[in-house]
Scaffold this motif. Sequence first.
Motif, PDB file in Angstrom:
ATOM      1  N   PRO A   1     -36.389 -54.194 -22.584  1.00  7.85           N
ATOM      2  CA  PRO A   1     -36.462 -55.660 -22.602  1.00  7.85           C
ATOM      3  C   PRO A   1     -36.108 -56.254 -21.242  1.00  7.85           C
ATOM      4  N   THR A   2     -36.183 -57.565 -21.123  1.00  7.95           N
ATOM      5  CA  THR A   2     -35.784 -58.214 -19.858  1.00  7.95           C
ATOM      6  C   THR A   2     -34.307 -57.944 -19.593  1.00  7.95           C
ATOM      7  N   ASN A   3     -33.983 -57.944 -18.331  1.00 13.39           N
ATOM      8  CA  ASN A   3     -32.597 -57.725 -17.914  1.00 13.39           C
ATOM      9  C   ASN A   3     -32.049 -56.377 -18.355  1.00 13.39           C
ATOM     10  N   SER A   4     -32.889 -55.368 -18.336  1.00 15.85           N
ATOM     11  CA  SER A   4     -32.384 -54.050 -18.713  1.00 15.85           C
ATOM     12  C   SER A   4     -32.323 -53.129 -17.496  1.00 15.85           C
ATOM     13  N   GLY A   5     -32.729 -53.620 -16.340  1.00 12.99           N
ATOM     14  CA  GLY A   5     -32.591 -52.831 -15.112  1.00 12.99           C
ATOM     15  C   GLY A   5     -33.766 -51.917 -14.830  1.00 12.99           C
ATOM     16  N   LYS A   6     -34.868 -52.089 -15.547  1.00 14.62           N
ATOM     17  CA  LYS A   6     -36.001 -51.173 -15.349  1.00 14.62           C
ATOM     18  C   LYS A   6     -36.630 -51.325 -13.961  1.00 14.62           C
ATOM     19  N   THR A   7     -36.814 -52.579 -13.516  1.00 16.89           N
ATOM     20  CA  THR A   7     -37.408 -52.766 -12.192  1.00 16.89           C
ATOM     21  C   THR A   7     -36.453 -52.246 -11.117  1.00 16.89           C
ATOM     22  N   TYR A   8     -35.165 -52.459 -11.353  1.00 15.57           N
ATOM     23  CA  TYR A   8     -34.163 -52.002 -10.396  1.00 15.57           C
ATOM     24  C   TYR A   8     -34.321 -50.495 -10.146  1.00 15.57           C
TER      25      TYR A   8
ATOM     26  N   LYS B   1     -36.305 -57.877  -0.236  1.00 12.88           N
ATOM     27  CA  LYS B   1     -35.269 -56.928  -0.651  1.00 12.88           C
ATOM     28  C   LYS B   1     -35.437 -55.600   0.077  1.00 12.88           C
TER      29      LYS B   1
ATOM     30  N   GLU C   1     -44.463 -55.197 -14.783  1.00 18.78           N
ATOM     31  CA  GLU C   1     -44.971 -55.960 -15.949  1.00 18.78           C
ATOM     32  C   GLU C   1     -46.294 -55.367 -16.439  1.00 18.78           C
TER      33      GLU C   1
ATOM     34  N   LEU D   1     -28.766 -54.979 -20.370  1.00 21.63           N
ATOM     35  CA  LEU D   1     -27.489 -54.730 -19.699  1.00 21.63           C
ATOM     36  C   LEU D   1     -26.397 -55.692 -20.175  1.00 21.63           C
TER      37      LEU D   1
ATOM     38  N   ARG E   1     -34.013 -64.544 -20.602  1.00 24.86           N
ATOM     39  CA  ARG E   1     -33.565 -65.105 -19.327  1.00 24.86           C
ATOM     40  C   ARG E   1     -32.118 -65.589 -19.409  1.00 24.86           C
TER      41      ARG E   1
ATOM     42  N   ARG F   1     -27.177 -63.026 -17.262  1.00 22.71           N
ATOM     43  CA  ARG F   1     -27.753 -62.149 -16.244  1.00 22.71           C
ATOM     44  C   ARG F   1     -26.688 -61.241 -15.692  1.00 22.71           C
ATOM     45  N   PHE F   2     -27.078 -59.994 -15.549  1.00 25.92           N
ATOM     46  CA  PHE F   2     -26.183 -58.962 -15.030  1.00 25.92           C
ATOM     47  C   PHE F   2     -25.537 -59.446 -13.729  1.00 25.92           C
TER      48      PHE F   2
HETATM   49  N1  ATP Z   1     -27.710 -50.323 -11.770  1.00 36.49           N
HETATM   50  C1  ATP Z   1     -27.726 -51.532 -11.242  1.00 36.49           C
HETATM   51  N2  ATP Z   1     -26.960 -51.832 -10.195  1.00 36.49           N
HETATM   52  C2  ATP Z   1     -26.969 -53.060  -9.655  1.00 36.49           C
HETATM   53  N3  ATP Z   1     -27.726 -54.069 -10.104  1.00 36.49           N
HETATM   54  C3  ATP Z   1     -28.535 -53.846 -11.138  1.00 36.49           C
HETATM   55  C4  ATP Z   1     -28.585 -52.566 -11.766  1.00 36.49           C
HETATM   56  N4  ATP Z   1     -29.465 -52.637 -12.752  1.00 36.49           N
HETATM   57  C5  ATP Z   1     -29.947 -53.887 -12.747  1.00 36.49           C
HETATM   58  N5  ATP Z   1     -29.391 -54.608 -11.787  1.00 36.49           N
HETATM   59  C6  ATP Z   1     -29.662 -56.030 -11.494  1.00 36.49           C
HETATM   60  O1  ATP Z   1     -29.777 -56.711 -12.741  1.00 36.49           O
HETATM   61  C7  ATP Z   1     -30.823 -57.690 -12.696  1.00 36.49           C
HETATM   62  C8  ATP Z   1     -31.852 -57.368 -13.776  1.00 36.49           C
HETATM   63  O2  ATP Z   1     -32.448 -56.117 -13.503  1.00 36.49           O
HETATM   64  P1  ATP Z   1     -34.012 -55.929 -13.425  1.00 36.49           P
HETATM   65  O3  ATP Z   1     -34.686 -57.046 -12.746  1.00 36.49           O
HETATM   66  O4  ATP Z   1     -34.265 -54.555 -12.940  1.00 36.49           O
HETATM   67  O5  ATP Z   1     -34.313 -56.030 -14.966  1.00 36.49           O
HETATM   68  P2  ATP Z   1     -35.677 -55.858 -15.681  1.00 36.49           P
HETATM   69  O6  ATP Z   1     -35.393 -55.023 -16.881  1.00 36.49           O
HETATM   70  O7  ATP Z   1     -36.713 -55.391 -14.766  1.00 36.49           O
HETATM   71  O8  ATP Z   1     -35.921 -57.334 -16.144  1.00 36.49           O
HETATM   72  P3  ATP Z   1     -37.233 -58.237 -15.996  1.00 36.49           P
HETATM   73  O9  ATP Z   1     -38.213 -57.675 -16.960  1.00 36.49           O
HETATM   74  O10 ATP Z   1     -36.741 -59.579 -16.349  1.00 36.49           O
HETATM   75  O11 ATP Z   1     -37.651 -58.111 -14.569  1.00 36.49           O
HETATM   76  C9  ATP Z   1     -31.409 -57.628 -11.311  1.00 36.49           C
HETATM   77  O12 ATP Z   1     -30.823 -58.633 -10.531  1.00 36.49           O
HETATM   78  C10 ATP Z   1     -31.002 -56.224 -10.830  1.00 36.49           C
HETATM   79  O13 ATP Z   1     -30.892 -56.199  -9.429  1.00 36.49           O
END
Ligand code: ATP
Length: 862
Positions: free
Chosen positions: A221-228, A256, A305, A361, A483, A486-487
Motif C-alpha cells: 500500500p501507500t507509505n510502505s517504503g516500496k519506492t524507497y 534525490k 506505480e 510503515l 496519504r 507519513r513515515f
Molecule cells: N527504510 C527507510 N528508511 C528511511 N526512509 C524510508 C524508509 N522506507 C520508507 N522511507 C520513507 O518513507 C516515505 C514513504 O516511502 P515510499 O515513498 O517508498 O512509500 P511507497 O510505498 O512507495 O508509497 P507511495 O506508493 O505513496 O509512493 C518516503 O518519504 C521514504 O523516503
Amino acid sequence: MLSLHKQLLRSSNFSGYTFKIASILNYSTHKRHRTSSNSPHHHHPSHRINPNKTNNQTNNLRRLFQPIDVKPLITTDKLDSTSSKDSDADIGRELTGGKTLERNALLRVITDFYRRDEIKKLAADQGLDIRLFQDAYVSFRKFCIQSTVLPVDLHIVLSDIISGSGHVTDIFPYFLRHAREMFPHLSCMEDLKKISDLRDPANWYPDARAIQRKIIFHAGPTNSGKTYHALQSYMNSDSGVYCGPLKLLASEVFYKTNAAGTKCDLVTGEERRFADPEGKPANHVACTVEMTNLTTVYDVAVIDEIQMMRDPQRGWAWTRALLGIQAKEIHLCGEASTIRLIQELMVTTGDDVEVREYKRLTKLNYQERALETFDNVKPGDCFVCFSKNDIFHITRELERRGHEVAVIYGSLPPGTKLLQAQRFNDPTDSCKIMVATDAIGMGLNLSIKRIIFYSLVKPQLNEQGEKEKDAVTTSQALQIAGRAGRFASAFPDGEVTTFRRDDLPLLKEIVSRQVETIKRAGLHPTAEQIEMFAYHLPKHSLSSLIDIFVLLSQLDDSIFFMCNVEDVKFLADIIEHVPLPLRARYTFSCAPINKKMPFVCTMFLKYARQYSRSEPTTFDWLAKQISWPFEIPNTIMDLVHLEEVFDCLDLYLWLSFRFADMFPDKELVRGIQAELDQIIHAGVQNIVKLIHRASRLEDAKDVAVTTSTTEKTAEVVAAISEETKSTNSSTRTNAPQIRSIIGLEEELDIDTTNTLTTSIPDNKIEKPQEKSTIPLTMNTHKVLHSYLNALKTQAETRGHEFNETEDLIKQLIAKGLLSQRSVDKLEKQLATFNDNDKKTSKKRETTKTMTFNNTNKKNKLK
Ligand SMILES: Nc1ncnc2c1ncn2[C@@H]1O[C@H](COP(=O)(O)OP(=O)(O)OP(=O)(O)O)[C@@H](O)[C@H]1O
C-alpha cells in the motif's frame, strides 16, 4: 471464337488486374477454396479476439469505410478527343467494329448481372457484403450508363455480352475493380489486419528479449517504503532508469539521486536536464514513463506505480516500458492487485519474477465520527473532493473561520503545487489546512494528519473512455486515505474520516472491499502502424485511420486492452484541415493536452498552422497570442485562464523537443513559464478573494462546469478563447500578492545555486530564508531582456538596423515590432516590481538590478 476480352486476358497486358481476374474467374467455374475472408490468425492457439468486438465489427466498418465517389467518364469538348480516355473509347469502338453500346441493352445486361446469386457469392468472397455490394452496384451502373466513354476493356466485355459472345459473369472483374476504387480497404484488408495485429507485444522488443531480465515486484500500500527500496537499488547501480507517472515524481528522483551523489539526468516530455554542466549524459536518468528509452541498456530500471498499466489513457506507456526496457534487473513498485498480471505478462517475455510484499510503515485509523461541520477542523487536516466547485466552497468556509488554507488541484502548475505543499508541510507556517482534489494521491510528499473525504463521488472514465459519475473505487480510496500519516513526519499516524455523516459507513465499506485484481494492460497503435495504414488508405483522415485500426486490431483480451484513443482523435480532428505530413500530424495529435481547455486547444491549432506554413513559432509570436507580460489574476476567471496559458507553454515546450527548428525559443518560454507559475501561485494564495471578485459567483461555477464538460470543435474553441480573453482584462496589482511572487521567484529559479533543494517539499527542508530581502525578480527581468533582445535579433535578420545608443524599446516601437500595449504592460509590471523592490530591500542598490533605466522609461512615456 474466343471473345475479345479473353484474348485480352491472355495478352495479360492491362493494369495489373490480369492475375486477379483470372483467379476470380476460376471461382465462377465453382473451383472454390477459402482464401482471404478467414484470417490465418484465427487458428492461433493461445489467443482470442474480443467476441463483442467481432459482433459489432461489420457495422462499424461500414460506418468507417465511407465510399469514395467514382465519377463517370465524360468527355466535354473536342480537345478531349486527344486525351487518352477518348482514345480508349476509339480503341473500344474500333475493336468492337465501331459499335457504340446501346443503352437499353446495356441496362439489361447490368441488371441481369446484379440479380445473379453467384455474383453475390463472388462479391462476398471479396469482402463485399450485401450493403457494400449494393452500393458498389448502384455506382457501377451509373458509371456504365453515364460515362460517355468507357475503359476499353470494359467496353469490349460489355459489347461481347450484348452480342452474345460473352457471359454476363464476365463483368465481375470490372465490377470488382470499380468496387475497390470505391472501397480501397477491400484490396488490402489482410495487410491491414496484419499491421494491426497486437497479439504478441512481447515480440516487438527483440533486444529486450535477448536479455535475461529479473523482475522484482515491490508490492504494497501507500507509505510502505516500496519506492524507497527500489530506489536504493537504482542509486547503487552502475546505470539506471527510473520511470515515473508524473513530472513531479521524475524530478523528485532526479534531485534525490543527484543529492545522494549519483549523477542523474531528467527527461520529461517538455524538459531535458543534465547533471553534467556540459550536457554529457549521466548513467542514470529519471523520466516520465512515456519517455522511457528502450534502446539504451541499463543495469537497473525502476517502473513506479505499475498498476497504472490499467489506465484507460496512459496504460500503454507502462506496458511498453515493462515489455521493452533493456535492463538486467527491473524493479516494479505498485499495488499488490497487479501481481498476477505481471506474472502472466512475464510468461510471454520469459523473465523471472520475484515478489516482495510490504506493509504500511505507519498506522492509519478510520475514525468513528464524521467531521460534520467546518468548525471541527484541526491542524494537519486535508479535505479531499473531486470538483473545483467543492474546492472553492470548502476554501471559502474555512477562510471565513479564520483558517489559512493551502489549495491543490490537478490543473495547477507543478511549481504552484509544490509551493502549496511546502506551505502546508512547514511547521512554522500558519497555513495548517489543505483543500485538494485527488491530485494529491501521487507525487507529493505531504504531512497530513487526517484525510477528510468531502465527497465520495468522482467522475470516472470507463474502459470505453466514457465519463460517468461513480463512487471512488477501493483502490482510489485507499490511495487517497493512505496519504494521511507519513513515515518520519510530524504526523506518523494517520486518520481518515468523511465530512458528511452519511458517507462514513460507505467509505468504510469501500475500503474494506478486496481491491479488484488488475487483469489487463493497455496497448495502443504506434506511429509506424498508423503510417502503414495511411499508405494503404491514403484518402482517410488520421482520425478515421485510428478508428479503423482499433476496429481491425486483434489482441489477446485476456491480458491486454486497447487504450482509449479518443483524445488523439479529438486533436487529429482539430487539425484535420491543416496540411501536414502524416508523421507530424500524428505527433501533434499525441500531444498531452487537456481537451477540456478551450484556449489550449485553440493554441494547439495555431501551433499546427504555424508549422504547416513552415513559419517558426517564435517567442515574439507566442507573446502576442498569450498576452505576455502576464497580469496578476484579479478574478477566478483570470486564474483559470492563466492555468490554460501555462499549459499552452507546456505544449510549446513539448513540441520544441519534437520539432526543434519550428519551435526554437524554448529557453525563453521556460523562463516565462516559471514566472507564470509564480503568478498563478500568488493567485491561489488569494483564491477566496478571486472568487469573491468574480462579477457573480455563478461565473466561477460556470468556469468549473465549462472546463469539465466541453468537447468542441476547433472553431467553437477559438470563439470561446476570444471571449475568455475579453473577460480577462482587469489589472489591479496588490502588494501582498507581488510580495509573494517576489518571495517565491528565488525558490523556483532553477538557475540559482541551490537547485537540489527546490523540488522536494518536506518539513525537513528549510524555509527559504528572509523572503523579504530576496533580490528583485531576476527571472522576470531576465525574461524581459531576452524577449526584447529576441525581438531585436529577429528584426535584424529581417534587415532592420538598430542604433545602440538609443533605447531599444523606442526603436522597436518605431519599427512597428512591439506594440504600445505590450510596452504599457511591461512598464506596469516593472514598476510594480520596482516599488516592491525598494520597499523590501532598502540596503540594496536597486538601480543596479534594473535593466531598463528610469530615464529611458520616462523618455519613452513622453
Ligand atoms: N527504510 C527507510 N528508511 C528511511 N526512509 C524510508 C524508509 N522506507 C520508507 N522511507 C520513507 O518513507 C516515505 C514513504 O516511502 P515510499 O515513498 O517508498 O512509500 P511507497 O510505498 O512507495 O508509497 P507511495 O506508493 O505513496 O509512493 C518516503 O518519504 C521514504 O523516503
